[in-house]
Design a protein around this motif. Sequence first.
Motif, PDB file in Angstrom:
ATOM      1  N   ALA A 164      39.709  45.026  14.603  1.00  0.00           N
ATOM      2  CA  ALA A 164      40.737  46.068  14.694  1.00  0.00           C
ATOM      3  C   ALA A 164      40.141  47.446  14.419  1.00  0.00           C
ATOM      4  N   ALA A 165      39.242  47.536  13.441  1.00  0.00           N
ATOM      5  CA  ALA A 165      38.604  48.817  13.112  1.00  0.00           C
ATOM      6  C   ALA A 165      37.758  49.314  14.281  1.00  0.00           C
ATOM      7  N   TYR A 166      36.991  48.414  14.900  1.00  0.00           N
ATOM      8  CA  TYR A 166      36.195  48.814  16.068  1.00  0.00           C
ATOM      9  C   TYR A 166      37.092  49.239  17.221  1.00  0.00           C
ATOM     10  N   GLY A 167      38.227  48.594  17.369  1.00  0.00           N
ATOM     11  CA  GLY A 167      39.184  48.991  18.405  1.00  0.00           C
ATOM     12  C   GLY A 167      39.705  50.397  18.165  1.00  0.00           C
ATOM     13  N   ARG A 168      40.041  50.710  16.910  1.00  0.00           N
ATOM     14  CA  ARG A 168      40.508  52.060  16.568  1.00  0.00           C
ATOM     15  C   ARG A 168      39.396  53.086  16.767  1.00  0.00           C
ATOM     16  N   LEU A 169      38.160  52.711  16.422  1.00  0.00           N
ATOM     17  CA  LEU A 169      37.029  53.621  16.619  1.00  0.00           C
ATOM     18  C   LEU A 169      36.865  53.938  18.100  1.00  0.00           C
ATOM     19  N   GLU A 170      36.920  52.919  18.935  1.00  0.00           N
ATOM     20  CA  GLU A 170      36.771  53.146  20.379  1.00  0.00           C
ATOM     21  C   GLU A 170      37.898  54.027  20.914  1.00  0.00           C
ATOM     22  N   GLU A 171      39.122  53.792  20.451  1.00  0.00           N
ATOM     23  CA  GLU A 171      40.249  54.634  20.868  1.00  0.00           C
ATOM     24  C   GLU A 171      40.031  56.077  20.423  1.00  0.00           C
ATOM     25  N   ALA A 172      39.546  56.272  19.209  1.00  0.00           N
ATOM     26  CA  ALA A 172      39.288  57.624  18.705  1.00  0.00           C
ATOM     27  C   ALA A 172      38.198  58.312  19.519  1.00  0.00           C
ATOM     28  N   ILE A 173      37.145  57.588  19.855  1.00  0.00           N
ATOM     29  CA  ILE A 173      36.069  58.168  20.663  1.00  0.00           C
ATOM     30  C   ILE A 173      36.602  58.574  22.028  1.00  0.00           C
ATOM     31  N   GLU A 174      37.409  57.724  22.644  1.00  0.00           N
ATOM     32  CA  GLU A 174      37.995  58.052  23.945  1.00  0.00           C
ATOM     33  C   GLU A 174      38.877  59.288  23.849  1.00  0.00           C
ATOM     34  N   GLU A 175      39.665  59.401  22.773  1.00  0.00           N
ATOM     35  CA  GLU A 175      40.541  60.556  22.579  1.00  0.00           C
ATOM     36  C   GLU A 175      39.741  61.831  22.376  1.00  0.00           C
ATOM     37  N   VAL A 176      38.713  61.780  21.547  1.00  0.00           N
ATOM     38  CA  VAL A 176      37.878  62.961  21.312  1.00  0.00           C
ATOM     39  C   VAL A 176      37.178  63.372  22.608  1.00  0.00           C
ATOM     40  N   CYS A 177      36.658  62.414  23.354  1.00  0.00           N
ATOM     41  CA  CYS A 177      36.013  62.743  24.632  1.00  0.00           C
ATOM     42  C   CYS A 177      37.002  63.450  25.557  1.00  0.00           C
ATOM     43  N   ARG A 178      38.228  62.931  25.626  1.00  0.00           N
ATOM     44  CA  ARG A 178      39.248  63.550  26.483  1.00  0.00           C
ATOM     45  C   ARG A 178      39.511  64.986  26.027  1.00  0.00           C
ATOM     46  N   LEU A 179      39.673  65.190  24.711  1.00  0.00           N
ATOM     47  CA  LEU A 179      39.952  66.528  24.184  1.00  0.00           C
ATOM     48  C   LEU A 179      38.773  67.483  24.361  1.00  0.00           C
ATOM     49  N   GLU A 180      37.553  66.943  24.387  1.00  0.00           N
ATOM     50  CA  GLU A 180      36.357  67.754  24.610  1.00  0.00           C
ATOM     51  C   GLU A 180      36.125  68.053  26.092  1.00  0.00           C
ATOM     52  N   GLY A 181      36.974  67.502  26.946  1.00  0.00           N
ATOM     53  CA  GLY A 181      36.873  67.801  28.376  1.00  0.00           C
ATOM     54  C   GLY A 181      36.007  66.846  29.169  1.00  0.00           C
ATOM     55  N   TYR A 182      35.612  65.714  28.571  1.00  0.00           N
ATOM     56  CA  TYR A 182      34.845  64.726  29.324  1.00  0.00           C
ATOM     57  C   TYR A 182      35.692  64.240  30.480  1.00  0.00           C
ATOM     58  N   GLN A 183      35.056  64.006  31.607  1.00  0.00           N
ATOM     59  CA  GLN A 183      35.754  63.458  32.761  1.00  0.00           C
ATOM     60  C   GLN A 183      35.354  62.002  32.920  1.00  0.00           C
ATOM     61  N   GLY A 184      36.286  61.177  33.318  1.00  0.00           N
ATOM     62  CA  GLY A 184      35.998  59.760  33.476  1.00  0.00           C
ATOM     63  C   GLY A 184      36.236  59.012  32.178  1.00  0.00           C
ATOM     64  N   VAL A 185      35.777  57.783  32.151  1.00  0.00           N
ATOM     65  CA  VAL A 185      35.983  56.884  31.019  1.00  0.00           C
ATOM     66  C   VAL A 185      34.653  56.683  30.301  1.00  0.00           C
ATOM     67  N   PRO A 186      34.618  56.877  28.975  1.00  0.00           N
ATOM     68  CA  PRO A 186      33.374  56.602  28.246  1.00  0.00           C
ATOM     69  C   PRO A 186      32.985  55.128  28.421  1.00  0.00           C
ATOM     70  N   ILE A 187      31.798  54.887  28.931  1.00  0.00           N
ATOM     71  CA  ILE A 187      31.377  53.499  29.163  1.00  0.00           C
ATOM     72  C   ILE A 187      30.392  53.004  28.120  1.00  0.00           C
ATOM     73  N   GLU A 188      29.711  53.929  27.477  1.00  0.00           N
ATOM     74  CA  GLU A 188      28.759  53.559  26.419  1.00  0.00           C
ATOM     75  C   GLU A 188      28.833  54.619  25.341  1.00  0.00           C
ATOM     76  N   TRP A 189      28.717  54.185  24.106  1.00  0.00           N
ATOM     77  CA  TRP A 189      28.701  55.138  23.006  1.00  0.00           C
ATOM     78  C   TRP A 189      27.919  54.549  21.847  1.00  0.00           C
ATOM     79  N   VAL A 190      27.384  55.454  21.040  1.00  0.00           N
ATOM     80  CA  VAL A 190      26.650  55.103  19.829  1.00  0.00           C
ATOM     81  C   VAL A 190      27.080  56.092  18.758  1.00  0.00           C
ATOM     82  N   VAL A 191      27.462  55.598  17.601  1.00  0.00           N
ATOM     83  CA  VAL A 191      27.767  56.449  16.456  1.00  0.00           C
ATOM     84  C   VAL A 191      26.642  56.240  15.448  1.00  0.00           C
ATOM     85  N   VAL A 192      26.040  57.333  15.023  1.00  0.00           N
ATOM     86  CA  VAL A 192      25.020  57.273  13.982  1.00  0.00           C
ATOM     87  C   VAL A 192      25.680  57.762  12.695  1.00  0.00           C
ATOM     88  N   ALA A 193      25.610  56.951  11.660  1.00  0.00           N
ATOM     89  CA  ALA A 193      26.260  57.290  10.391  1.00  0.00           C
ATOM     90  C   ALA A 193      25.252  57.193   9.253  1.00  0.00           C
TER      91      ALA A 193
END
Length: 87
Positions: free
Chosen positions: A7-36
């Motif tokens: 569930a946490a990974y699902g929320r993370l992916e949703e958040a990444i998709e939302e941030v990408c949309r707000l940042e003006g990314y076009q299309g669907v994020p297909i790959e992502w890496v978070v460095v923490a």
Amino acid sequence: MSTEKQAAYGRLEEAIEEVCRLEGYQGVPIEWVVVAASQRFDDDGDGITQVGTLLPSGGGAIPHHRVMGLLDFVQTRMRAEAARDDD
């Protein structure tokens, strides 16, 4: 993987998709890496830094060579930006 972690990974992916949309990314994020990185202190007061990566579905969904390529590409861009900032 536990239901809670899924569930946490699902929320993370949703958040990444939302941030990408707000940042003006076009299309669907297909790959992502978070460095923490996190910082803690041991019993002697010495600082310990932990660095890790978070990948879709907890890892394994993206082959290592693709993850390394993504990280290398971003690192190259960041170095170029830093070099321009030094001018």
